[in-house]
Write a protein that holds these residues in place. Structure first.
Motif, PDB file in Angstrom:
ATOM      1  N   PHE A 128       0.855  -1.184   0.000  1.00 38.24           N
ATOM      2  CA  PHE A 128       0.000   0.000   0.000  1.00 38.24           C
ATOM      3  C   PHE A 128       0.895   1.239   0.000  1.00 38.24           C
ATOM      4  O   PHE A 128       1.215   1.815   1.040  1.00 38.24           O
ATOM      5  CB  PHE A 128      -0.925  -0.023   1.217  1.00 38.24           C
ATOM      6  N   THR A 129       1.300   1.680  -1.198  1.00 34.13           N
ATOM      7  CA  THR A 129       2.304   2.741  -1.313  1.00 34.13           C
ATOM      8  C   THR A 129       1.850   4.112  -0.805  1.00 34.13           C
ATOM      9  O   THR A 129       2.716   4.926  -0.460  1.00 34.13           O
ATOM     10  CB  THR A 129       2.781   2.879  -2.767  1.00 34.13           C
ATOM     11  N   PRO A 130       0.544   4.451  -0.771  1.00 32.21           N
ATOM     12  CA  PRO A 130       0.191   5.735  -0.143  1.00 32.21           C
ATOM     13  C   PRO A 130       0.701   5.866   1.283  1.00 32.21           C
ATOM     14  O   PRO A 130       0.942   6.984   1.754  1.00 32.21           O
ATOM     15  CB  PRO A 130      -1.340   5.735  -0.198  1.00 32.21           C
ATOM     16  N   ALA A 131       0.899   4.724   1.973  1.00 30.95           N
ATOM     17  CA  ALA A 131       1.436   4.784   3.330  1.00 30.95           C
ATOM     18  C   ALA A 131       2.874   5.294   3.323  1.00 30.95           C
ATOM     19  O   ALA A 131       3.294   6.033   4.227  1.00 30.95           O
ATOM     20  CB  ALA A 131       1.363   3.405   3.978  1.00 30.95           C
ATOM     21  N   TYR A 132       3.639   4.919   2.306  1.00 25.75           N
ATOM     22  CA  TYR A 132       5.012   5.415   2.213  1.00 25.75           C
ATOM     23  C   TYR A 132       5.033   6.923   1.954  1.00 25.75           C
ATOM     24  O   TYR A 132       5.928   7.632   2.427  1.00 25.75           O
ATOM     25  CB  TYR A 132       5.758   4.672   1.110  1.00 25.75           C
ATOM     26  N   THR A 133       4.046   7.401   1.198  1.00 28.12           N
ATOM     27  CA  THR A 133       3.948   8.849   0.990  1.00 28.12           C
ATOM     28  C   THR A 133       3.695   9.565   2.309  1.00 28.12           C
ATOM     29  O   THR A 133       4.298  10.609   2.598  1.00 28.12           O
ATOM     30  CB  THR A 133       2.824   9.169  -0.006  1.00 28.12           C
ATOM     31  N   GLY A 134       2.797   9.008   3.133  1.00 23.69           N
ATOM     32  CA  GLY A 134       2.529   9.614   4.434  1.00 23.69           C
ATOM     33  C   GLY A 134       3.749   9.599   5.333  1.00 23.69           C
ATOM     34  O   GLY A 134       4.058  10.593   6.009  1.00 23.69           O
ATOM     35  N   LEU A 135       4.482   8.484   5.344  1.00 24.61           N
ATOM     36  CA  LEU A 135       5.708   8.411   6.148  1.00 24.61           C
ATOM     37  C   LEU A 135       6.767   9.373   5.613  1.00 24.61           C
ATOM     38  O   LEU A 135       7.520   9.975   6.387  1.00 24.61           O
ATOM     39  CB  LEU A 135       6.240   6.972   6.136  1.00 24.61           C
ATOM     40  N   ALA A 136       6.834   9.509   4.287  1.00 17.19           N
ATOM     41  CA  ALA A 136       7.809  10.425   3.692  1.00 17.19           C
ATOM     42  C   ALA A 136       7.510  11.869   4.080  1.00 17.19           C
ATOM     43  O   ALA A 136       8.430  12.648   4.365  1.00 17.19           O
ATOM     44  CB  ALA A 136       7.798  10.267   2.172  1.00 17.19           C
ATOM     45  N   ARG A 137       6.234  12.244   4.100  1.00 23.62           N
ATOM     46  CA  ARG A 137       5.877  13.606   4.497  1.00 23.62           C
ATOM     47  C   ARG A 137       6.243  13.853   5.952  1.00 23.62           C
ATOM     48  O   ARG A 137       6.692  14.952   6.308  1.00 23.62           O
ATOM     49  CB  ARG A 137       4.383  13.825   4.276  1.00 23.62           C
ATOM     50  N   ALA A 138       6.050  12.837   6.792  1.00 21.16           N
ATOM     51  CA  ALA A 138       6.422  12.989   8.202  1.00 21.16           C
ATOM     52  C   ALA A 138       7.936  13.144   8.340  1.00 21.16           C
ATOM     53  O   ALA A 138       8.417  13.984   9.113  1.00 21.16           O
ATOM     54  CB  ALA A 138       5.932  11.783   8.992  1.00 21.16           C
ATOM     55  N   ALA A 139       8.706  12.341   7.590  1.00 24.32           N
ATOM     56  CA  ALA A 139      10.167  12.448   7.642  1.00 24.32           C
ATOM     57  C   ALA A 139      10.631  13.802   7.093  1.00 24.32           C
ATOM     58  O   ALA A 139      11.562  14.409   7.631  1.00 24.32           O
ATOM     59  CB  ALA A 139      10.793  11.301   6.846  1.00 24.32           C
ATOM     60  N   PHE A 140       9.990  14.276   6.030  1.00 20.92           N
ATOM     61  CA  PHE A 140      10.334  15.587   5.460  1.00 20.92           C
ATOM     62  C   PHE A 140      10.048  16.690   6.472  1.00 20.92           C
ATOM     63  O   PHE A 140      10.833  17.639   6.604  1.00 20.92           O
ATOM     64  CB  PHE A 140       9.530  15.804   4.178  1.00 20.92           C
ATOM     65  N   TYR A 141       8.949  16.557   7.189  1.00 15.30           N
ATOM     66  CA  TYR A 141       8.591  17.553   8.201  1.00 15.30           C
ATOM     67  C   TYR A 141       9.623  17.575   9.331  1.00 15.30           C
ATOM     68  O   TYR A 141       9.925  18.636   9.883  1.00 15.30           O
ATOM     69  CB  TYR A 141       7.202  17.228   8.754  1.00 15.30           C
ATOM     70  N   ARG A 142      10.197  16.412   9.659  1.00 16.91           N
ATOM     71  CA  ARG A 142      11.249  16.324  10.689  1.00 16.91           C
ATOM     72  C   ARG A 142      12.610  16.738  10.142  1.00 16.91           C
ATOM     73  O   ARG A 142      13.604  16.693  10.869  1.00 16.91           O
ATOM     74  CB  ARG A 142      11.356  14.892  11.216  1.00 16.91           C
ATOM     75  N   GLU A 143      12.665  17.073   8.851  1.00 17.81           N
ATOM     76  CA  GLU A 143      13.894  17.449   8.151  1.00 17.81           C
ATOM     77  C   GLU A 143      14.866  16.286   8.044  1.00 17.81           C
ATOM     78  O   GLU A 143      16.086  16.473   7.926  1.00 17.81           O
ATOM     79  CB  GLU A 143      14.576  18.649   8.822  1.00 17.81           C
ATOM     80  N   ASP A 144      14.333  15.067   8.056  1.00 15.67           N
ATOM     81  CA  ASP A 144      15.141  13.879   7.762  1.00 15.67           C
ATOM     82  C   ASP A 144      14.989  13.600   6.267  1.00 15.67           C
ATOM     83  O   ASP A 144      14.272  12.694   5.839  1.00 15.67           O
ATOM     84  CB  ASP A 144      14.650  12.698   8.598  1.00 15.67           C
ATOM     85  N   PHE A 145      15.710  14.399   5.480  1.00 20.56           N
ATOM     86  CA  PHE A 145      15.498  14.386   4.036  1.00 20.56           C
ATOM     87  C   PHE A 145      16.019  13.105   3.376  1.00 20.56           C
ATOM     88  O   PHE A 145      15.489  12.691   2.345  1.00 20.56           O
ATOM     89  CB  PHE A 145      16.154  15.617   3.412  1.00 20.56           C
TER      90      PHE A 145
END
Length: 717
Positions: A420-437
């Motif tokens: 379910f790849t939309p979940a990876y998008t959600g995790l990526a947005r959370a990581a981007f928000y934490r500045e873990d690019f």
């Protein structure tokens, strides 16, 4: 005696446990009767856990009390609409029985609205306002009526009168909505102008949300070449009429229609479509629901849809009913697909949770979906599963910008379904928000989101430049000074003649090796294409060995580009590149070009030999080898913001190679420019004919082999 007691006691315990197990086993819910799908970030349809499961059926057994106080069985008859108010009470437009059926939140019959003072006739739509007022699309009487919460008529909305409306305009309301201002939006059957908008007092306000006209290529050609008289005799291109409508708590209006480009629209108060890039057919692969039908074999292109209703819940989740395929589909606020589900049903045989003809749907405050089936004359009730709830909660938190809070939900979804790849998008947005690019970049890759991947890379590149700017500046100064010093040193060097002599000697040595000389000729062709290709024909500057070497280099470069081009410019799933098929197709195209061009040149009095065409066609691909590595390296240093630069060099490579093929034909065949163009077109046409012939031969050979095998089995039986 004690032994018998122990045996009797053991039997009693086993019997009790067995009884408890069996009784509980009958209370366990059965597996979902339908399949649920989603789409990953690479556009592939995937199976998922059910997002909803059947809870039950309502409105199947309706009993009314007659004048004598007796209960009379009165089932639904071809119902067309369903609405759930803010108190979760259910209203059904029972079209065949000329009434509105009112049920409580549990599905029990409350009352039937027939409006005795002005009887209903084939009502097709119903809408309830927050204060309990009832609006009914009274289709048979060609009106919309406004009732109070007790069912007493207050107002009628009749055919609009305006100088902008033609006398032939047909007004047949099939549904409507009412916004917070009291404006009424009426969907009329077959009205291509859009939704009819009324003032609260019943006056005509205008048309709203009109679909765009679908114009084909032939229509555009006709407009260029036809006269006004000829165009006047053509059938007018009218927009598709809107089929149904709904409104969310923020005032956005959603419509569904049969328009291929605007099947679902999200309209703001000005009537502007917020989902302009949305495509229902591209998102939903209906063929997955029909494994035993011809639709699966024909593919998505042969599937037609009939979107009959749309509803939006409190969280902005959009649910759509497709009557033609008995399909239910869900999207988030941005039009991104969440799920779609359905199951082939046996005609005339009802099954809980399986729709035969979903004509309308709505959701209540608990996010349960109520689906009205006009074939079965009942309402299917679906409740969210734990997986479905988790997905919706995660999407809602992400839409609200609560990325950190949503992370645990997305992690749980990945744990349950790693595809379910939309979940990876959600995790990526959370990581981007934490500045873990770095983490967000890899998560966006898994999600198939090239834009997110590019944004993460841009941040990493920016941080790297900021951290290393001093070193880069110093290195630039050192390189500049070193270059200047080197130039001055070479000018003053007394060994300049010796170095030139050694270089000249080296070049003479290279000339002694014929293969190296032929490969060097490829660079000469880049600068002087016409003379270079002519030298292949008349001065034997090329050979089969050098051509094969160049082809090998080109193939190697294509493979290097496939594996080393950045995900930003090549967003494909890991392991999805089929090297064998790519090499096979590329080789087939190149070989068929060589054969067909040689044959066409022979017919059209060309002067090229087969060797010349073979060698020249290989040399014409040299720009692919020359620019392949720089493009692959360049792609890993750029984001989508610089895509125009990457696209320029990529297009330069293609145009350069195409131009070399053109000059190849002109030089080898000794043609003029016009003859070269004609020869190129004939060569391409002959290639297509060759492929068609090969496919026909392969098909006939397969049929012949099957025939002889079948004949052999019959004889040997």
């Amino acid at each position: 005696m004690k032994k018998r007691r122990r045996i009797s006691h053991s039997i009693l315990v086993v019997f009790s446990l067995l009884t408890i197990f069996l009784s509980n086993s009958f209370t366990v819910k059965a597996d979902s009767p339908f399949d649920t799908f989603s789409v990953d970030g690479f556009g592939r349809t995937i199976y998922t856990q059910p997002a909803y499961e059947p809870e039950g059926v309502i409105a199947r057994d309706i009993y009314m009390v007659d004048e004598n106080g007796e209960k009379i069985y009165s089932p639904l008859n071809k119902p067309q609409d369903l609405f759930i108010d803010h108190q979760d009470e259910i209203y059904i437009a029972d079209t065949g029985n000329n009434r509105i059926v009112h049920l409580d939140k549990s599905g029990k019959f409350v009352r039937a609205l027939t409006v005795p003072e002005s009887p209903l006739k084939e009502p097709s739509g119903v809408f309830i306002t927050d204060n309990g007022d009832i609006y009914i699309a009274d289709t048979g009487n060609k009106r919309v009526i406004h009732l109070n919460n007790e069912g007493k008529m207050i107002q009628e909305f009749l055919r609009p009168e305006s100088k902008y409306i033609n006398k032939k305009f047909v007004y047949e309301p099939i549904n409507m909505i009412v916004d917070r201002r009291g404006f009424v939006y009426v969907v009329s059957r077959g009205t291509f102008q859009g939704i009819i908008q009324f003032y609260p007092d019943g006056g005509f306000y205008g048309f709203y949300g009109t679909n765009l006209s679908e114009v084909s290529l032939m229509d555009r050609i006709r407009k260029i070449f036809y006269t006004k008289e000829q165009l006047a005799r053509q059938v007018r291109l009218l927009p598709s009429p809107i089929r149904n409508v709904d409104i969310d708590k923020n005032g956005y209006i959603y419509t569904v229609s049969k328009d291929k480009s605007e099947e679902i629209k999200k309209l703001n108060v000005r009537g502007e479509n917020q989902w302009k890039e949305f495509s229902f057919s591209k998102n939903v692969n209906v063929s997955f629901l029909r494994e035993d039908s011809t639709v699966k074999k024909e593919g998505q292109a042969g599937v037609s849809t009939d979107l009959t209703d749309v509803t939006v819940d409190e969280n902005g989740i959009v649910t759509v009913a497709d009557k033609a395929n008995a399909l239910v589909t869900q999207f988030n606020q941005n039009g991104e697909l969440l799920f779609f589900w359905g199951a082939p049903s046996t005609s005339g045989k009802a099954q809980m949770g399986v729709n035969q003809s979903p004509v309308a749907l709505d959701t209540n405050s608990e996010n349960k979906i109520f689906i009205l089936d006009d074939s079965l004359n009942l309402v299917q009730v679906l409740e969210p599963t734990q997986f479905g709830k988790t997905v919706q909660d995660a999407y809602i938190l992400t839409q609200q910008g609560k990325y950190v809070e949503s992370e645990k939900y997305w992690s749980e979804i990945v744990r349950q379904n790693a595809l379910f790849t939309p979940a990876y998008t959600g995790l990526a947005r959370a990581a981007f928000y934490r500045e873990d690019f770095e983490a967000s970049k890899e998560l966006y890759r898994l999600a198939g989101d090239d834009q997110g991947y590019s944004d993460s890379f841009w941040q990493l590149r920016l941080n790297w430049f900021q951290n290393n700017f001093t070193y880069l500046a110093n290195a630039f100064v050192v390189i500049g000074l070193t270059s200047i010093a080197g130039v001055q040193f070479r000018r003053r060097s007394k060994r300049k003649n010796l170095s030139e002599f050694s270089l000249l000697k080296k070049l003479v040595w290279m000339k002694e090796i014929k293969l190296l000389e032929q490969l060097k000729h490829a660079f000469y062709i880049l600068r002087h294409p016409l003379d270079g290709f002519a030298d292949i024909r008349y001065r034997n500057k090329g050979g089969y060995t050098s051509a094969i070497v160049i082809l090998f280099l080109v193939i190697s470069m294509v493979l290097v580009r496939m594996y080393f081009t950045s995900f930003t410019f090549q967003p494909v799933a890991v392991g999805s590149i089929n090297i064998g098929s790519i090499l096979t197709v590329s080789t087939t195209v190149w070989v068929s070009w060589v054969i067909c061009h040689y044959l066409i040149g022979s017919i059209k009095q060309g002067q090229a030999r087969f060797k010349d065409v073979f060698v020249g066609s290989a040399y014409a691909l040299f720009p692919v080898f020359l620019l392949g590595v720089p493009l692959a390296i360049l792609s890993n240093m750029m984001s989508l913001n610089e895509s125009s630069i990457y696209g320029f060099f990529n297009m330069l490579m293609i145009i350069w190679s195409a131009a070399l093929f053109f000059w190849l034909i002109q030089a080898l065949q000794n043609y003029s420019v016009g003859e070269t163009i004609i020869n190129s077109l004939l060569s391409l046409f002959s290639m297509i004919m060759l492929w068609v012939l090969v496919f026909i031969v392969i098909g006939l050979s397969s049929e012949t082999i099957d025939f002889f095998l079948t004949l052999y089995r019959e004889v040997t039986m």
